[in-house]
Design a protein around this motif. Sequence first.
Motif: not given
Length: 173
Positions: A140, A143-144, A147-148, A152, A155, A159
């Motif tokens: 979590r 992911d936070d 998030e901004g 893709e 991102k 990750k």
Amino acid sequence: MNTKAKEARRGIVQISEVANALIDPVLAKRAGINTMLLGSWDEIAGSQFADCTRPERISWPRRASEMAGESGGYQPGVLTIACEGARALFLSHQQGEIIQRINGFFGFPAISQVRIVQKPVAAQPRRKPKPRPLTGAAARHLDDLVEGIEGEALKAALKRLGTAVLGMPRKAP
């Protein structure tokens, strides 16, 4: 008094000297070589063969006079060299030069022959531990953090990086 003598008097010894003192008797007994030969192998083999060869052992001949308990004359040994793949053919053509370099290193005719065995020489790379998949609060949190991010691809890359960093097993302090 020089620095080395002062250090020896105070009991300061380099770790390499301690390691060589422990390793050399084992190498001498099992392979007939020493750490000085291994450490100087790149210069002995030359730039052409330094990356694809390594000395494995020196076999000293047993003489009939030794087996009878008599002391006889010295006889040079046979150096076994591990060499990778097709470069062994080129090494076999340079045997005379390698023998001269080794004998020059020892300072006497220690080697009369070279035996070449084909085998991998480079150390096998260590496998890095795979990161564990993130679960719970760590997943979590990651992911936070991403998030901004609008792109893709960026991102997903972040990750993967976050999973690798947060998912690595931690070493105990």
